[in-house]
Design a protein around this motif. Sequence first.
Motif, PDB file in Angstrom:
ATOM      1  N   UNK A  78       7.922   5.542  -3.404  1.00 33.87           N
ATOM      2  CA  UNK A  78       8.369   5.056  -2.099  1.00 33.87           C
ATOM      3  C   UNK A  78       7.522   3.912  -1.546  1.00 33.87           C
ATOM      4  N   UNK A  79       6.208   3.963  -1.739  1.00 35.35           N
ATOM      5  CA  UNK A  79       5.349   2.903  -1.193  1.00 35.35           C
ATOM      6  C   UNK A  79       5.657   1.557  -1.832  1.00 35.35           C
ATOM      7  N   UNK A  80       6.141   1.577  -3.070  1.00 34.67           N
ATOM      8  CA  UNK A  80       6.402   0.340  -3.800  1.00 34.67           C
ATOM      9  C   UNK A  80       7.715  -0.313  -3.406  1.00 34.67           C
ATOM     10  N   UNK A  81       8.531   0.384  -2.631  1.00 40.07           N
ATOM     11  CA  UNK A  81       9.799  -0.194  -2.176  1.00 40.07           C
ATOM     12  C   UNK A  81       9.845  -0.353  -0.655  1.00 40.07           C
ATOM     13  N   UNK A  82       8.703  -0.132   0.002  1.00 36.77           N
ATOM     14  CA  UNK A  82       8.648  -0.345   1.442  1.00 36.77           C
ATOM     15  C   UNK A  82       9.160   0.807   2.272  1.00 36.77           C
ATOM     16  N   UNK A  83       9.304   1.992   1.666  1.00 36.99           N
ATOM     17  CA  UNK A  83       9.721   3.171   2.419  1.00 36.99           C
ATOM     18  C   UNK A  83       8.502   3.874   3.035  1.00 36.99           C
ATOM     19  N   UNK A  84       8.712   4.617   4.101  1.00 39.26           N
ATOM     20  CA  UNK A  84       7.608   5.427   4.642  1.00 39.26           C
ATOM     21  C   UNK A  84       7.117   6.409   3.577  1.00 39.26           C
ATOM     22  N   UNK A  85       5.803   6.576   3.511  1.00 37.23           N
ATOM     23  CA  UNK A  85       5.194   7.431   2.496  1.00 37.23           C
ATOM     24  C   UNK A  85       4.188   8.357   3.152  1.00 37.23           C
ATOM     25  N   UNK A  86       4.251   9.635   2.823  1.00 37.41           N
ATOM     26  CA  UNK A  86       3.334  10.609   3.410  1.00 37.41           C
ATOM     27  C   UNK A  86       1.930  10.454   2.824  1.00 37.41           C
ATOM     28  N   UNK A  87       0.937  10.540   3.699  1.00 36.65           N
ATOM     29  CA  UNK A  87      -0.455  10.451   3.246  1.00 36.65           C
ATOM     30  C   UNK A  87      -0.767  11.537   2.216  1.00 36.65           C
ATOM     31  N   UNK A  88      -0.108  12.686   2.355  1.00 35.04           N
ATOM     32  CA  UNK A  88      -0.418  13.832   1.492  1.00 35.04           C
ATOM     33  C   UNK A  88      -0.104  13.557   0.029  1.00 35.04           C
ATOM     34  N   UNK A  89       0.800  12.630  -0.271  1.00 31.97           N
ATOM     35  CA  UNK A  89       1.150  12.379  -1.676  1.00 31.97           C
ATOM     36  C   UNK A  89       0.414  11.163  -2.238  1.00 31.97           C
ATOM     37  N   UNK A  90      -0.436  10.553  -1.431  1.00 32.07           N
ATOM     38  CA  UNK A  90      -1.191   9.402  -1.917  1.00 32.07           C
ATOM     39  C   UNK A  90      -2.343   9.858  -2.801  1.00 32.07           C
ATOM     40  N   UNK A  91      -2.633   9.128  -3.867  1.00 27.80           N
ATOM     41  CA  UNK A  91      -3.699   9.548  -4.794  1.00 27.80           C
ATOM     42  C   UNK A  91      -5.085   9.299  -4.219  1.00 27.80           C
ATOM     43  N   UNK A  92      -5.984  10.213  -4.499  1.00 25.46           N
ATOM     44  CA  UNK A  92      -7.389  10.014  -4.160  1.00 25.46           C
ATOM     45  C   UNK A  92      -7.667   9.780  -2.697  1.00 25.46           C
ATOM     46  N   UNK A  93      -6.806  10.313  -1.822  1.00 22.38           N
ATOM     47  CA  UNK A  93      -7.038  10.141  -0.393  1.00 22.38           C
ATOM     48  C   UNK A  93      -6.791   8.745   0.123  1.00 22.38           C
ATOM     49  N   UNK A  94      -6.125   7.901  -0.671  1.00 22.97           N
ATOM     50  CA  UNK A  94      -5.833   6.551  -0.212  1.00 22.97           C
ATOM     51  C   UNK A  94      -4.877   6.578   0.977  1.00 22.97           C
ATOM     52  N   UNK A  95      -4.997   5.620   1.889  1.00 22.84           N
ATOM     53  CA  UNK A  95      -4.031   5.554   2.992  1.00 22.84           C
ATOM     54  C   UNK A  95      -2.680   5.058   2.489  1.00 22.84           C
ATOM     55  N   UNK A  96      -1.625   5.468   3.156  1.00 27.32           N
ATOM     56  CA  UNK A  96      -0.281   5.019   2.789  1.00 27.32           C
ATOM     57  C   UNK A  96      -0.013   3.678   3.463  1.00 27.32           C
ATOM     58  N   UNK A  97      -0.792   2.690   3.051  1.00 25.30           N
ATOM     59  CA  UNK A  97      -0.749   1.368   3.681  1.00 25.30           C
ATOM     60  C   UNK A  97      -0.392   0.319   2.637  1.00 25.30           C
ATOM     61  N   UNK A  98       0.889  -0.070   2.607  1.00 22.25           N
ATOM     62  CA  UNK A  98       1.348  -1.044   1.619  1.00 22.25           C
ATOM     63  C   UNK A  98       0.834  -2.444   1.910  1.00 22.25           C
ATOM     64  N   UNK A  99       0.210  -2.638   3.058  1.00 22.77           N
ATOM     65  CA  UNK A  99      -0.330  -3.966   3.398  1.00 22.77           C
ATOM     66  C   UNK A  99      -1.713  -4.188   2.804  1.00 22.77           C
ATOM     67  N   UNK A 100      -2.328  -3.121   2.316  1.00 27.36           N
ATOM     68  CA  UNK A 100      -3.676  -3.206   1.755  1.00 27.36           C
ATOM     69  C   UNK A 100      -3.574  -3.525   0.260  1.00 27.36           C
ATOM     70  N   UNK A 101      -4.030  -4.715  -0.172  1.00 31.10           N
ATOM     71  CA  UNK A 101      -3.909  -5.085  -1.596  1.00 31.10           C
ATOM     72  C   UNK A 101      -4.597  -4.091  -2.533  1.00 31.10           C
ATOM     73  N   UNK A 102      -5.724  -3.536  -2.118  1.00 30.71           N
ATOM     74  CA  UNK A 102      -6.434  -2.590  -2.975  1.00 30.71           C
ATOM     75  C   UNK A 102      -5.621  -1.311  -3.159  1.00 30.71           C
ATOM     76  N   UNK A 103      -4.981  -0.861  -2.099  1.00 33.52           N
ATOM     77  CA  UNK A 103      -4.127   0.326  -2.185  1.00 33.52           C
ATOM     78  C   UNK A 103      -2.959   0.056  -3.120  1.00 33.52           C
ATOM     79  N   UNK A 104      -2.313  -1.082  -2.940  1.00 30.35           N
ATOM     80  CA  UNK A 104      -1.175  -1.423  -3.794  1.00 30.35           C
ATOM     81  C   UNK A 104      -1.584  -1.514  -5.260  1.00 30.35           C
TER      82      UNK A 104
END
Length: 289
Positions: A78-104
């Motif tokens: 979902x994060x890769x298509x611009x949909x809302x993404x729950x923090x709980x499914x993000x790996x390694x505690x990363x924020x669900x922030x598609x604007x952050x290049x490191x997260x992406x």
Amino acid sequence: MAERILVGTCSWTDRALVGSGWYPAGRRDAEGRLRYYAERFGVVEVDASYYALPGERNSRLWVERTPDGFVFDVKAFSLLTGHPTREAVMPGGLPADARDPAVLDEVWARFADGIAPIRAAGRLGCVLFQFPPWFRPGARAEAFLTECALRTDGWPVAVEFRHPEWWAEPPTTEALLTRLGFSAVAVDMNRTLPFSVPPVTPVTSPRLSVVRFHGRSIAWGTGTKEDRFRHDYARAELTEWVPRLRSLASQVDALHVLFNNCCGDSAVRAAEEMARLLQGSPATIDHKN
């Protein structure tokens, strides 16, 4: 073109399907379900990868439990298509922030690792990017798609747009997808809603076309999941698509026909009926392996 039509559904693990009785006794565990499904169809869409990043272990098991020639269309996270993404499914505690290049970067890397066993086995039909209704044509969208093309270089990619403006001027959208090497996804849905996507069938890649049947519920986009996908396709509704599917199949190496009306056993029954209708096609119907 080597014509090949694969018919299947957009999930084999949907709770409503599992509870419908379609899977026989003794075939209802994780391994049994997939093996039973793959005895009847040649393709399946992995929708779980939209809700959580796919894992290498599961991908290896899926390959091991299905016969040669069976393929998986994997839905993009979902994060890769611009949909809302729950923090709980993000790996390694990363924020669900598609604007952050490191997260992406990290999410893209983990997605690629997760599907690597499927790719290595030659069993990846495509990665499906289903964009949200607010993803509309324009410079920002084109830049986003171009970035996706760079990230997925060498992968088979199919794109489904859910904003109808994308197909208001089909030649423009077709040219963009062709330039990026993406396969356009055609859809069947209720055609009376303000946001209905028309049933256009452009060919933008010689290797693959995808048609997804969402059902024709008037609750699409507004009701509960069950409301949105509650539709039993009538034979006449499927039959009207047969000439279009034959035409698509004659222009590409493979055509994937996937049913997303996942309410009870509606999707598998419609897929079985469509496969029967296509038996008279000049293409090779490969819904069983």
